[in-house]
Design a protein around this motif. Structure first.
Motif, short mmCIF file in Angstrom:
data_model
loop_
_atom_site.label_atom_id
_atom_site.label_comp_id
_atom_site.label_asym_id
_atom_site.label_seq_id
_atom_site.Cartn_x
_atom_site.Cartn_y
_atom_site.Cartn_z
N ILE A 33 0.83 -1.20 0.00
CA ILE A 33 0.00 0.00 0.00
C ILE A 33 0.87 1.26 0.00
O ILE A 33 0.66 2.18 -0.81
N ARG A 34 1.87 1.31 0.88
CA ARG A 34 2.71 2.50 0.99
C ARG A 34 3.60 2.73 -0.23
O ARG A 34 3.92 3.87 -0.57
N SER A 35 3.98 1.64 -0.90
CA SER A 35 4.85 1.76 -2.09
C SER A 35 4.08 2.11 -3.35
O SER A 35 4.67 2.48 -4.36
N GLY A 36 2.74 1.96 -3.30
CA GLY A 36 1.93 2.20 -4.49
C GLY A 36 1.69 0.95 -5.32
O GLY A 36 0.92 0.99 -6.29
N GLU A 37 2.31 -0.18 -4.95
CA GLU A 37 2.12 -1.42 -5.71
C GLU A 37 0.68 -1.90 -5.62
O GLU A 37 0.13 -2.44 -6.60
N ALA A 38 0.06 -1.76 -4.46
CA ALA A 38 -1.33 -2.19 -4.31
C ALA A 38 -2.25 -1.36 -5.20
O ALA A 38 -3.19 -1.90 -5.82
N GLN A 39 -2.00 -0.07 -5.29
CA GLN A 39 -2.81 0.79 -6.16
C GLN A 39 -2.65 0.40 -7.62
O GLN A 39 -3.61 0.44 -8.39
N LYS A 76 -5.02 5.14 4.01
CA LYS A 76 -4.16 6.23 4.51
C LYS A 76 -3.42 5.77 5.76
O LYS A 76 -2.28 6.15 5.99
N TYR A 77 -4.07 4.96 6.57
CA TYR A 77 -3.47 4.40 7.78
C TYR A 77 -3.82 2.91 7.82
O TYR A 77 -4.67 2.47 8.60
#
Length: 300
Positions: free
Chosen positions: A255-261, A292-293
């Motif tokens: 999620i934080r790396s953007g891979e999930a998006q 976001k969290y």
């Protein structure tokens, strides 16, 4: 202070691999189980488009499947293995919880709702989608919401939270709906298409995917207000804190790396099998806010 913490965490992993720590007395930890058998078993669904379904080659694919493959890489790295083969285990709405609870699979990658009742038996990681139950009906149907099913036939898939939700609403509102159970999502869609049921209650994102994959998508439509709020998450065995921490941290990293998006864009916004059509479902505000969290803690 950071080095002792890393050493402590490494020692915790080593002790877990050496000494079984599980909810089930006498069974090995998940990581030890994977190391011993030499593979990771992933449970998948047959027709939970776009989360987990069989592609044209009859192999598992989908949004949740791709996330689980990322987790598998994290497991391989943690165990310092050169290779970690995947064994696929197909499950249904009725048997998926039992398969994870009995350790027949280490992960279940589908469209399973994280709720308190299920957490008594299994664990869940960070949600990969948040949805709610609505209704699939024929395009010429006048039905617009749950109340319109009064005295009619409404089907849902066995072992799912939408089935329990419509049973409860039917009783509370005295709607006299004839509630039917289907063994899987595909059969429920078929029942609506053939007129054997007046509607199919299920998570709306699944309904859009099933509609897109049906032989005649224009003959079906999704209607109604959200009956439930469903946080969907990967399921894993209960009471193995080391394995759960590993899975949770990998989900948070994605999620934080953007891979999930990026995975979301692939499966919800771009053409996908079996018809190479796009669902065109932008990420809803519920999931955006939750990510976001990111946490495994959900309100239900």
């Amino acid at each position: 202070m950071r080095q002792p913490r890393r050493l402590f965490y490494g020692l915790t992993i080593a002790l877990t691999l050496a000494s079984p720590v599980t909810a089930q007395e006498g069974s090995a930890s998940v990581l030890e189980q994977v190391r011993k058998k030499g593979n990771l078993t992933i449970a998948h669904r047959e027709s939970s488009v776009p989360f987990s379904f069989l592609g044209p080659d009859k192999k598992p694919m989908g949004y949740a499947v791709d996330i689980c493959l990322k987790v598998a890489e994290a497991v391989k790295k943690q165990l310092a293995l050169k290779d970690l083969p995947i064994t696929w285990r197909q499950v249904s709405g009725a048997d998926r919880i039992q398969v994870i609870e009995s350790r027949q699979a280490e992960l279940e990658c589908g469209s399973t709702t994280n709720n308190a009742e299920r957490r008594a038996k299994v664990a869940f990681t960070v949600p990969h989608y948040i949805t709610g139950a609505r209704y699939l009906v024929r395009a010429d149907s006048p039905i617009k919401d749950l109340a319109d099913f009064e005295g009619k036939r409404l089907v849902s898939t066995k072992g799912t939270t939408p089935l329990k939700a419509i049973e409860r609403a039917n009783k509370d509102r005295l709607l006299k709906i004839q509630i039917l159970e289907a063994p899987d999502h595909a059969k429920a869609v078929e029942m609506v298409a053939k007129g054997e049921a007046d509607g199919f209650a299920m998570d709306d994102v699944l309904l859009f995917g099933l509609r897109a994959a049906s032989p005649n998508p224009e003959s079906l439509k999704v209607v109604g207000k959200l009956l439930t709020i469903e946080p969907l998450a990967i399921m894993l065995p209960k009471d193995d804190p080391v394995f759960k921490r590993l899975v949770d941290e990998e989900l948070k990293r994605l999620i934080r790396s953007g891979e999930a998006q990026a995975l979301y864009e692939r499966w919800f916004m771009k053409p996908i099998p079996p018809k190479n059509t796009a669902l065109n479902l932008p990420m809803n505000y519920l999931l955006k806010e939750f990510w976001k969290y990111p946490t495994d803690v959900v309100p239900n």
